[in-house]
Design an enzyme around this catalytic site. Structure first.
Site, PDB file in Angstrom:
ATOM      1  N   GLU A   1       0.832  -1.212   0.000  1.00 15.33           N
ATOM      2  CA  GLU A   1       0.000   0.000   0.000  1.00 15.33           C
ATOM      3  C   GLU A   1       0.865   1.261   0.000  1.00 15.33           C
ATOM      4  OE1 GLU A   1      -3.052   0.413  -0.552  1.00 15.33           O
ATOM      5  OE2 GLU A   1      -3.717  -1.662  -0.455  1.00 15.33           O
TER       6      GLU A   1
ATOM      7  N   TYR B   1      -6.546   6.640   4.372  1.00 20.11           N
ATOM      8  CA  TYR B   1      -6.621   5.630   3.318  1.00 20.11           C
ATOM      9  C   TYR B   1      -5.869   4.352   3.720  1.00 20.11           C
ATOM     10  CZ  TYR B   1      -5.327   2.808  -0.564  1.00 20.11           C
ATOM     11  OH  TYR B   1      -5.114   1.703  -1.338  1.00 20.11           O
TER      12      TYR B   1
ATOM     13  N   ASP C   1      -9.305   6.503  -2.767  1.00 22.08           N
ATOM     14  CA  ASP C   1      -8.091   6.993  -3.434  1.00 22.08           C
ATOM     15  C   ASP C   1      -8.523   7.611  -4.760  1.00 22.08           C
ATOM     16  OD1 ASP C   1      -8.687   4.878  -5.101  1.00 22.08           O
ATOM     17  OD2 ASP C   1      -6.674   4.010  -5.074  1.00 22.08           O
TER      18      ASP C   1
END
Ligand code: SF4
Length: 328
Positions: free
Chosen positions: A47, A130, A148
């Protein structure tokens, strides 16, 4: 669900949305290495790497980084320069520094175990709303929606309105599958990455075509920033088996402490160029000319033996030049 901006999903549409995306994702998701297990360290690494970096570039670095630092403990105990060296080529080095700092907190404060709650994850360096939601949903099945750029674009097109800020997060939360939140979050992002593309959405193969308000007819509302061009010159000074490199200032806002070739003014360029490298950073395309020869008047630098260079935290451009010059 009811959106302020007029368009609604009723209960059956919301169910249809979740079901269609999950079925599509199960059949069409790309086989990416970080999807093979739900190890929190690997998911976290992917990520962070995927922020501001294309999947293809991440694929190149992901395994190498894991070989070097296979666990959060190994990362926590590493020297910062080693972490930056392993990150070299991915850019946005603040991400690597933050990961390093977070790894230390996870080991010291949490005994090496990742916290499973969004709020706790958000207390770690470099983990924002996020990333916390992505890790919590993918690894721990926590019903937390992610937003996102892909999610924003997909939802904006589906509802035919520019969604942003808190209303966008609320919309994403309302549409989230509570049964499979991690897969669902990845499904929406995957749809944005391979079907609902920024310039030309592939609506004819879209699993939510029937629920979409715009179906590819939405004009691009934000013009893409025009690409700029810049020329830049570096000197490649080679003596015995060492190369002359300089370190960027520790207080520099861009890539502090990283190593690179000495830059020389474009106007003072000798006639012979030994290498031309193309390099793009965000909205700038660089034409990089590399001159072989003596560096004069450069006091900040150091002669570095070639064998040591791969272990240095090099800038992405320096690594590219040295690879193309077949030095590393
Ligand atoms: Fe995007 Fe087209 Fe699918 Fe709508 S129908 S979500 S615009 S790909």
């Amino acid at each position: 669900m009811n959106l302020d901006h007029g368009r609604k999903f009723d209960g059956s549409q919301t169910r249809g949305w979740r079901q269609s995306l999950l079925v599509w994702y199960d059949r069409n998701r790309r086989d990416l290495p970080w999807r093979s297990d739900r190890d929190p360290y690997r998911v976290w690494l992917s990520e962070i790497m995927l922020q501001q970096t294309r999947v293809a570039a991440v694929l190149e670095h992901y395994h190498r980084f894991l070989q070097r630092f296979p666990t959060v403990q190994k990362l926590a105990s590493a020297r910062e320069s080693s972490v930056l060296a392993a990150w070299s080529g991915l850019g946005y080095y603040r991400r690597a520094r933050m990961m390093h700092a977070a790894a230390k907190v996870i080991v010291k404060k949490h005994g090496g175990k990742f916290p499973g709650e969004v709020a706790e994850l958000r207390t770690l360096p470099g983990i924002g709303r996020y990333t916390a939601a992505a890790i919590a949903s993918i690894v721990f099945n926590v019903p937390a929606a992610v937003v996102d750029g892909n999610v924003e674009r997909v939802l904006g097109r589906v509802f035919g309105t520019d969604l942003a800020g808190e209303p966008l997060w609320q919309t994403a939360e309302a549409l989230l599958s509570r049964r499979r939140p991690g897969d669902f979050n990845q499904a929406v992002m995957e749809l944005g990455a391979i079907v609902c593309l920024p310039r030309q959405p592939r609506c004819s193969v879209c699993p939510v075509f029937g629920l979409c308000a715009t179906r590819g007819k939405l004009e691009l509302q934000r013009k893409l920033a025009p690409q700029q061009r810049r020329d830049i010159c570096y000197a490649l000074d080679h003596r015995d088996s060492s190369i002359f490199l300089v370190q960027r200032p520790k207080h520099s806002t861009l890539m502090p402490g990283m190593w690179e070739l000495p830059e020389i003014p474009v106007s003072s360029t000798p006639s012979e160029v030994s290498l031309i490298v193309r390099h793009s950073i965000t909205v700038t395309d660089y034409t990089v000319r590399v001159m072989r020869g003596r560096v004069s008047g450069e006091s900040r630098g150091r002669w570095v033996p070639k064998a040591r260079i791969p272990r240095l935290p090099l800038t992405g451009l320096a690594r590219k030049i040295l690879r193309q010059a077949e030095i590393i």
